[in-house]
Design a protein around this motif. Sequence first.
Motif, PDB file in Angstrom:
ATOM      1  N   LEU A 118       0.834  -1.203   0.000  1.00 47.05           N
ATOM      2  CA  LEU A 118       0.000   0.000   0.000  1.00 47.05           C
ATOM      3  C   LEU A 118       0.868   1.251   0.000  1.00 47.05           C
ATOM      4  N   GLU A 119       1.944   1.218   0.793  1.00 47.50           N
ATOM      5  CA  GLU A 119       2.774   2.418   0.908  1.00 47.50           C
ATOM      6  C   GLU A 119       3.593   2.680  -0.344  1.00 47.50           C
ATOM      7  N   SER A 120       3.836   1.628  -1.133  1.00 44.40           N
ATOM      8  CA  SER A 120       4.668   1.838  -2.317  1.00 44.40           C
ATOM      9  C   SER A 120       3.863   2.384  -3.495  1.00 44.40           C
ATOM     10  N   LEU A 121       2.540   2.464  -3.352  1.00 47.81           N
ATOM     11  CA  LEU A 121       1.749   3.032  -4.448  1.00 47.81           C
ATOM     12  C   LEU A 121       1.971   4.545  -4.493  1.00 47.81           C
ATOM     13  N   PRO A 122       1.953   5.125  -5.712  1.00 43.80           N
ATOM     14  CA  PRO A 122       2.090   6.577  -5.791  1.00 43.80           C
ATOM     15  C   PRO A 122       0.963   7.253  -5.007  1.00 43.80           C
ATOM     16  N   ARG A 123       1.302   8.354  -4.322  1.00 43.46           N
ATOM     17  CA  ARG A 123       0.330   9.058  -3.499  1.00 43.46           C
ATOM     18  C   ARG A 123      -0.873   9.521  -4.333  1.00 43.46           C
ATOM     19  N   GLY A 124      -0.597   9.793  -5.595  1.00 43.42           N
ATOM     20  CA  GLY A 124      -1.643  10.301  -6.472  1.00 43.42           C
ATOM     21  C   GLY A 124      -2.804   9.342  -6.657  1.00 43.42           C
ATOM     22  N   GLN A 125      -2.572   8.048  -6.480  1.00 45.83           N
ATOM     23  CA  GLN A 125      -3.652   7.085  -6.647  1.00 45.83           C
ATOM     24  C   GLN A 125      -4.737   7.329  -5.607  1.00 45.83           C
ATOM     25  N   MET A 126      -4.316   7.505  -4.355  1.00 44.03           N
ATOM     26  CA  MET A 126      -5.289   7.777  -3.305  1.00 44.03           C
ATOM     27  C   MET A 126      -5.905   9.154  -3.501  1.00 44.03           C
ATOM     28  N   GLU A 127      -5.070  10.129  -3.848  1.00 42.90           N
ATOM     29  CA  GLU A 127      -5.589  11.490  -4.015  1.00 42.90           C
ATOM     30  C   GLU A 127      -6.644  11.559  -5.108  1.00 42.90           C
ATOM     31  N   SER A 128      -6.395  10.871  -6.223  1.00 42.36           N
ATOM     32  CA  SER A 128      -7.366  10.990  -7.305  1.00 42.36           C
ATOM     33  C   SER A 128      -8.630  10.209  -6.976  1.00 42.36           C
ATOM     34  N   GLN A 147      -4.265  -2.930  -6.460  1.00 41.68           N
ATOM     35  CA  GLN A 147      -2.909  -2.696  -6.961  1.00 41.68           C
ATOM     36  C   GLN A 147      -1.855  -3.232  -6.008  1.00 41.68           C
ATOM     37  N   ALA A 148      -2.055  -2.966  -4.722  1.00 43.38           N
ATOM     38  CA  ALA A 148      -1.063  -3.398  -3.739  1.00 43.38           C
ATOM     39  C   ALA A 148      -0.957  -4.918  -3.718  1.00 43.38           C
ATOM     40  N   LEU A 149      -2.101  -5.592  -3.776  1.00 40.29           N
ATOM     41  CA  LEU A 149      -2.069  -7.049  -3.676  1.00 40.29           C
ATOM     42  C   LEU A 149      -1.453  -7.671  -4.922  1.00 40.29           C
ATOM     43  N   THR A 150      -1.747  -7.095  -6.094  1.00 35.03           N
ATOM     44  CA  THR A 150      -1.119  -7.612  -7.308  1.00 35.03           C
ATOM     45  C   THR A 150       0.395  -7.453  -7.213  1.00 35.03           C
ATOM     46  N   ASN A 151       0.827  -6.268  -6.798  1.00 31.21           N
ATOM     47  CA  ASN A 151       2.270  -6.030  -6.694  1.00 31.21           C
ATOM     48  C   ASN A 151       2.925  -6.951  -5.680  1.00 31.21           C
ATOM     49  N   MET A 152       2.163  -7.289  -4.630  1.00 35.87           N
ATOM     50  CA  MET A 152       2.755  -8.034  -3.530  1.00 35.87           C
ATOM     51  C   MET A 152       2.535  -9.540  -3.642  1.00 35.87           C
ATOM     52  N   LEU A 153       1.839  -9.963  -4.689  1.00 37.00           N
ATOM     53  CA  LEU A 153       1.523 -11.387  -4.827  1.00 37.00           C
ATOM     54  C   LEU A 153       2.748 -12.284  -4.676  1.00 37.00           C
ATOM     55  N   PRO A 154       3.860 -11.986  -5.350  1.00 33.13           N
ATOM     56  CA  PRO A 154       5.042 -12.842  -5.182  1.00 33.13           C
ATOM     57  C   PRO A 154       5.511 -12.899  -3.725  1.00 33.13           C
ATOM     58  N   SER A 155       5.491 -11.767  -3.045  1.00 34.05           N
ATOM     59  CA  SER A 155       5.915 -11.757  -1.640  1.00 34.05           C
ATOM     60  C   SER A 155       4.973 -12.573  -0.775  1.00 34.05           C
ATOM     61  N   ILE A 156       3.686 -12.522  -1.126  1.00 34.05           N
ATOM     62  CA  ILE A 156       2.713 -13.275  -0.337  1.00 34.05           C
ATOM     63  C   ILE A 156       2.940 -14.774  -0.529  1.00 34.05           C
ATOM     64  N   VAL A 157       3.202 -15.178  -1.783  1.00 37.01           N
ATOM     65  CA  VAL A 157       3.501 -16.591  -2.025  1.00 37.01           C
ATOM     66  C   VAL A 157       4.771 -16.990  -1.284  1.00 37.01           C
ATOM     67  N   ASN A 158       5.756 -16.107  -1.289  1.00 31.16           N
ATOM     68  CA  ASN A 158       6.986 -16.401  -0.554  1.00 31.16           C
ATOM     69  C   ASN A 158       6.728 -16.543   0.940  1.00 31.16           C
ATOM     70  N   GLN A 159       5.799 -15.745   1.442  1.00 33.77           N
ATOM     71  CA  GLN A 159       5.472 -15.834   2.857  1.00 33.77           C
ATOM     72  C   GLN A 159       4.839 -17.192   3.169  1.00 33.77           C
ATOM     73  N   SER A 160       4.129 -17.759   2.199  1.00 36.53           N
ATOM     74  CA  SER A 160       3.526 -19.067   2.450  1.00 36.53           C
ATOM     75  C   SER A 160       4.605 -20.132   2.598  1.00 36.53           C
ATOM     76  N   VAL A 161       5.776 -19.899   2.021  1.00 34.82           N
ATOM     77  CA  VAL A 161       6.909 -20.791   2.265  1.00 34.82           C
ATOM     78  C   VAL A 161       7.238 -20.781   3.754  1.00 34.82           C
TER      79      VAL A 161
END
Lengths: 230, 251
Positions: A118-128, A147-161
Amino acid sequence: MFEILHDHLALFLVGAWPSGPLGGVANTLILAALGLVASFPLAIGVAMAQVSPWRWLRTGAGAWTRLVRGIPLLLIIFWAYFAVPLLVGAEVSAFTTAVCAIIVYESAFLAQIVRAGLESLPRGQMESARSAGLSWLQSMRYVQLPQALTNMLPSIVNQSVSIIKATSLAYVIGVPELTYSAAQVNTITLTKPLQTFMVLAAFYFVLCFALSRFAGWLERRIARHRLGLA
Amino acid sequence: MLQFENVNKYYGTYHVLKGIDAKIGRGEVVVVCGPSGSGKSTLIRTVTRLEAIQSGRILFEGRDVVARNGNVNRLRARIGFVFQSFNLFQNLSVRQNLILGPTKVLGLSRDAAHAQAETLLAKVGLANKIDAMPANLSGGQQQRVAIARALAMKPPLMLFDEPTSALDPEMVQEVLQVMRTLADEGMTMMIVTHEMGFAREVASRVWFMDEGQLLEDAPPARFFDRPAHARAQRFLQDVLRPAPRTAALID
């Protein structure tokens, strides 16, 4: 080693099932899957609280994740073993206890991943989104989280490891999972602990390696998708 | 329609907006210009409460936008905002970008929102891009979609915060053309921009800001030909005749 695997394959894969409770790899996967599926919504909630505009929510969620992340899972399992029956007021199976502990533990780690997304998304996304009159929650639901979940999907799969490896600790309260199976095999064979636990390690490795590769594949796919090639 | 009354804003001890008093009437196109750091963007962002103000009042349609009991979502739904960096929703197609606000905020039916999205895209010349993803559009196209997205809320007031500053030069005109059309249709607009040609041609009034103060509020003809303030004269010299100065610097 192959002999051990050959002689006790069923015990490693499904434990005492069908004559007894399900165990082995099957139960490890069930534990991990339940842990992931149940901790995920929790993690989203905690992560949203951490980036929310409401200070007390941020503080609470931040304290919670720091607390949980600062305690070994083994302690949480012990603690849950004694606390959950008190909280529920009834006897609780070791399996349920382990699932609860894993959910608490992993939700804190997953929350960190979702929050980073969530924090890595451009601020403008929330503003708009807010500028269109959407509420904070609507902006999260329709714009930020997808957007955040799509971007983080690989990390989430890694967390399941890490979740899969974490399930091995359920062994200490007697949940019949993969490590428990290996311990059983060890008492049967008696003289081959090294080989037995090598087989155990191989099982975990295969599961986790496959998942890591899957995460890598996902990452490349998402990167391609973002470039508009897929 | 929009009124600033003695608006002050501070970042810590830094005084960003110094007692802004100004008014925009229905159908007016106000271009806000001034050197960077003068507070133009901050000013336009205070209108929809993207920036808080510390004192003063901002009235939109007669109501105080910073009033405690005001509903900020309802306010924002009535004011279109176009950003320098477009800020299209990256996870949604062009079509979905245009129907999200109308369906979720205004309660429009999906069909009505779809029909409206098609009309608006045709208006900004992008009817064929309705199913494209934002990432596959050029900057100029994205900004035109962003304008269409803002228009989809049927706002009586449109705000533009440097809408062409992030664009390659050849894409500036296609965006300005869309804005020109809007002005011709009588849309009330407040535009922060460095496009002085556009200001001269389209604006009803030009506001010049420097160091947080609103120094000039004049029709474009007067502002460009006879700026009252020395700071404005210097600014105009810099932006309108950049070539000789650059040459002098190189020498």
